[in-house]
Design a protein around this motif. Structure first.
Motif, PDB file in Angstrom:
ATOM      1  N   UNK A   1       7.178  -1.528  -4.972  1.00  0.00           N
ATOM      2  CA  UNK A   1       6.571  -0.243  -5.266  1.00  0.00           C
ATOM      3  C   UNK A   1       5.104  -0.248  -4.846  1.00  0.00           C
ATOM      4  N   UNK A   2       4.568   0.941  -4.603  1.00  0.00           N
ATOM      5  CA  UNK A   2       3.167   1.072  -4.239  1.00  0.00           C
ATOM      6  C   UNK A   2       2.287   0.401  -5.306  1.00  0.00           C
ATOM      7  N   UNK A   3       1.391  -0.488  -4.881  1.00  0.00           N
ATOM      8  CA  UNK A   3       0.505  -1.175  -5.810  1.00  0.00           C
ATOM      9  C   UNK A   3       0.979  -2.554  -6.223  1.00  0.00           C
ATOM     10  N   UNK A   4       2.220  -2.940  -5.870  1.00  0.00           N
ATOM     11  CA  UNK A   4       2.692  -4.295  -6.169  1.00  0.00           C
ATOM     12  C   UNK A   4       1.844  -5.334  -5.431  1.00  0.00           C
ATOM     13  N   UNK A   5       1.686  -6.496  -6.060  1.00  0.00           N
ATOM     14  CA  UNK A   5       1.129  -7.669  -5.375  1.00  0.00           C
ATOM     15  C   UNK A   5       2.250  -8.675  -5.226  1.00  0.00           C
TER      16      UNK A   5
ATOM     17  N   UNK B   1       0.787  -1.232   0.000  1.00  0.00           N
ATOM     18  CA  UNK B   1       0.000   0.000   0.000  1.00  0.00           C
ATOM     19  C   UNK B   1       0.820   1.285   0.000  1.00  0.00           C
ATOM     20  N   UNK B   2       2.129   1.192   0.205  1.00  0.00           N
ATOM     21  CA  UNK B   2       2.923   2.417   0.347  1.00  0.00           C
ATOM     22  C   UNK B   2       4.293   2.243  -0.296  1.00  0.00           C
ATOM     23  N   UNK B   3       5.080   3.315  -0.242  1.00  0.00           N
ATOM     24  CA  UNK B   3       6.429   3.267  -0.812  1.00  0.00           C
ATOM     25  C   UNK B   3       7.503   2.999   0.211  1.00  0.00           C
ATOM     26  N   UNK B   4       7.154   2.479   1.383  1.00  0.00           N
ATOM     27  CA  UNK B   4       8.122   2.323   2.468  1.00  0.00           C
ATOM     28  C   UNK B   4       9.181   1.253   2.208  1.00  0.00           C
ATOM     29  N   UNK B   5       8.924   0.370   1.214  1.00  0.00           N
ATOM     30  CA  UNK B   5       9.914  -0.666   0.896  1.00  0.00           C
ATOM     31  C   UNK B   5      10.524  -0.488  -0.492  1.00  0.00           C
ATOM     32  N   UNK B   6      10.400   0.709  -1.056  1.00  0.00           N
ATOM     33  CA  UNK B   6      11.066   0.967  -2.338  1.00  0.00           C
ATOM     34  C   UNK B   6      12.581   0.945  -2.157  1.00  0.00           C
ATOM     35  N   UNK B   7      13.325   0.476  -3.135  1.00  0.00           N
ATOM     36  CA  UNK B   7      12.904   0.061  -4.472  1.00  0.00           C
ATOM     37  C   UNK B   7      12.502  -1.409  -4.598  1.00  0.00           C
ATOM     38  N   UNK B   8      12.628  -2.194  -3.513  1.00  0.00           N
ATOM     39  CA  UNK B   8      12.273  -3.616  -3.604  1.00  0.00           C
ATOM     40  C   UNK B   8      10.822  -3.795  -4.025  1.00  0.00           C
TER      41      UNK B   8
ATOM     42  N   UNK C   1       8.218 -14.118  -1.837  1.00  0.00           N
ATOM     43  CA  UNK C   1       9.071 -14.908  -2.735  1.00  0.00           C
ATOM     44  C   UNK C   1       9.015 -14.428  -4.184  1.00  0.00           C
ATOM     45  N   UNK C   2       7.958 -13.663  -4.531  1.00  0.00           N
ATOM     46  CA  UNK C   2       7.856 -13.205  -5.924  1.00  0.00           C
ATOM     47  C   UNK C   2       6.886 -12.030  -6.020  1.00  0.00           C
ATOM     48  N   UNK C   3       7.244 -11.061  -6.866  1.00  0.00           N
ATOM     49  CA  UNK C   3       6.286 -10.032  -7.261  1.00  0.00           C
ATOM     50  C   UNK C   3       5.466 -10.619  -8.408  1.00  0.00           C
ATOM     51  N   UNK C   4       4.137 -10.624  -8.260  1.00  0.00           N
ATOM     52  CA  UNK C   4       3.292 -11.240  -9.294  1.00  0.00           C
ATOM     53  C   UNK C   4       2.483 -10.211 -10.091  1.00  0.00           C
ATOM     54  N   UNK C   5       2.453  -8.960  -9.616  1.00  0.00           N
ATOM     55  CA  UNK C   5       1.737  -7.918 -10.339  1.00  0.00           C
ATOM     56  C   UNK C   5       2.319  -6.561  -9.955  1.00  0.00           C
TER      57      UNK C   5
END
Length: 225
Positions: free
Chosen positions: A50-54, A41-48, A199-203
């Motif tokens: 991004x906001x909106x990643x699933x 929901x946020x950018x607190x873990x960027x760049x790993x 383990x994976x970014x899926x979206x």
């Protein structure tokens, strides 16, 4: 004659409903025992992330291979992080639990951060070079958001047994263990509250990628004590 024609249609709807209910039940079982999907929901873990990643989260990774420094973990923040704002926004808030289950919305009690301190560690900010130290050793943190300092907030914390010290990678945008030093629990998360490891970014599909553990990234990899 009309009843005969309608009967197959009724049977077809019942079969479709049964298949749907079975699929939901199987999905619920898989997500409760092995894998789950979470929305960032946020950018607190960027760049790993991004906001909106699933992200796909394994609930079993840490069963065979204990938590290490540098691991990213998804955890239940009740009793430690839950007072912090998840940053979902009004539209995603309106989706509620259904949106969370579908991986379309964040949760008020579920967070994703990086493990910096293991039980028994002393975590300090910062040394003469501006780096965070763990047990007197400076951390090399290649995952930090470009332009961010390791921390602009000074602190010294001893991690109790059974707990973790966690920080976001986008330090200037992250509310994390630093933010709760004076709160009950000191912002240190109990090990039993860890849900699993991403383990994976899926979206979205253009970011579809595996998420490596710290051993692959060359970070400090001592196991949890």
């Amino acid at each position: 004659m009309d009843q005969t024609k309608r009967q197959p249609r009724k049977t077809g709807w019942r079969f479709a409903l049964l298949v749907l209910l079975l699929a939901v039940a199987v999905s619920g079982l898989v997500r409760s025992l092995w894998l789950d999907v979470y929305f960032i929901p946020s950018g607190s873990m960027e760049p790993a992330f991004e906001r909106g990643d699933r992200i796909l989260v394994s609930r079993t990774d840490f069963n065979a291979d204990p938590i290490r420094r540098g691991d990213i973990v998804v955890f239940d923040g009740r009793g430690s992080f839950a007072p912090l704002n998840s940053g979902r926004g009004p539209v995603l808030d309106a989706l509620g639990e259904t949106g969370q289950w579908l991986g379309l919305a964040g949760s008020d009690t579920t967070y994703v951060k990086r493990v910096i301190g293991l039980p028994g560690d002393t975590v300090v900010c910062c040394d003469a070079d501006g780096k965070i130290t763990v047990n007197g050793k400076a951390l090399d943190e290649p995952y930090l958001f470009k332009g961010d300092e390791p921390s602009t907030q000074t602190f010294s914390a001893v991690v109790p047994a059974g707990r973790l010290w966690l920080l976001g990678d986008h330090r200037s945008e992250s509310a994390d263990s630093r933010s709760l030093l004076g709160a009950p629990g000191g912002g240190m998360v109990p090990l039993e509250r860890v849900i699993g490891r991403p383990v994976r970014i899926i979206w979205p599909l253009d970011r579809f990628a595996e998420i490596p553990r710290p051993a692959a990234a060359g970070l400090m990899t001592e196991d949890v004590q």
